[in-house]
Design a protein around this motif. Sequence first.
Motif, mmCIF file in Angstrom:
data_model
loop_
_atom_site.group_PDB
_atom_site.id
_atom_site.type_symbol
_atom_site.label_atom_id
_atom_site.label_comp_id
_atom_site.label_asym_id
_atom_site.label_seq_id
_atom_site.Cartn_x
_atom_site.Cartn_y
_atom_site.Cartn_z
ATOM 1 N N ASP A 50 0.818 -1.218 0.000
ATOM 2 C CA ASP A 50 0.000 0.000 0.000
ATOM 3 C C ASP A 50 0.848 1.263 0.000
ATOM 4 N N GLU A 124 -10.326 3.769 -2.171
ATOM 5 C CA GLU A 124 -11.145 2.558 -2.143
ATOM 6 C C GLU A 124 -12.627 2.891 -2.022
ATOM 7 N N ARG A 127 -13.971 4.375 -5.305
ATOM 8 C CA ARG A 127 -14.205 3.332 -6.316
ATOM 9 C C ARG A 127 -15.511 2.596 -6.037
ATOM 10 N N GLU A 128 -15.721 2.260 -4.774
ATOM 11 C CA GLU A 128 -16.952 1.555 -4.405
ATOM 12 C C GLU A 128 -18.178 2.410 -4.719
#
Length: 196
Positions: A50, A124, A127-128
């Motif tokens: 990450d 994240e 994107r969701e």
Amino acid sequence: MSEAGGARILIVDDDVDVADTYASQLEETYDVETVYSGPAALDALSPSVDIVLLDRRMPKLSGSEVLEAIRERGLETRVAMVTGEEADFDIIEMPFDDYVQKPVTEGALLGTVSHLVRCLTYDEQLREYYALTAKRAALIQSKTLEELADSERFSELEADIETAEAALSDLVADFDPTDFDRAFRDIDRPDPPTAD
């Protein structure tokens, strides 16, 4: 971002004592791997990493070259250059997320990693959110209002979208201006080349 153990961090520094000190300061909270050279960093890099804390000046393969390789591979890894070198105009073109000058206090190191983790979390969640809204848009185009109103699954999708919006809003409320810069660093970056 890996769930167990939080973010996965790769520390790259040819000074073993410095790298090990950073690792000891971070390993209680994060999944940490330490390497001591540029070539070892390239071997350790994977999509599961990450954050990379990257020394700029190393023999054999510099931090700048490792950074270039990270971006050429299309990895979405966040990179902080952690270096004894003062910033000069050449950094303008370098695609890193943060530049931290040594010596680095434990507080500064933890703060840098915390900022980068927030940016990863935002990526994240964004994107969701877009995936959910794309599904809603597709259904709105292909179904009648009556079909949508009668669908329990569509109602659940609407609730999921509201939850995702609230999560993004909460996360952004804690952002400072540098978090926004880091979160949106990929906007102008071209997509990595693909093999034909």
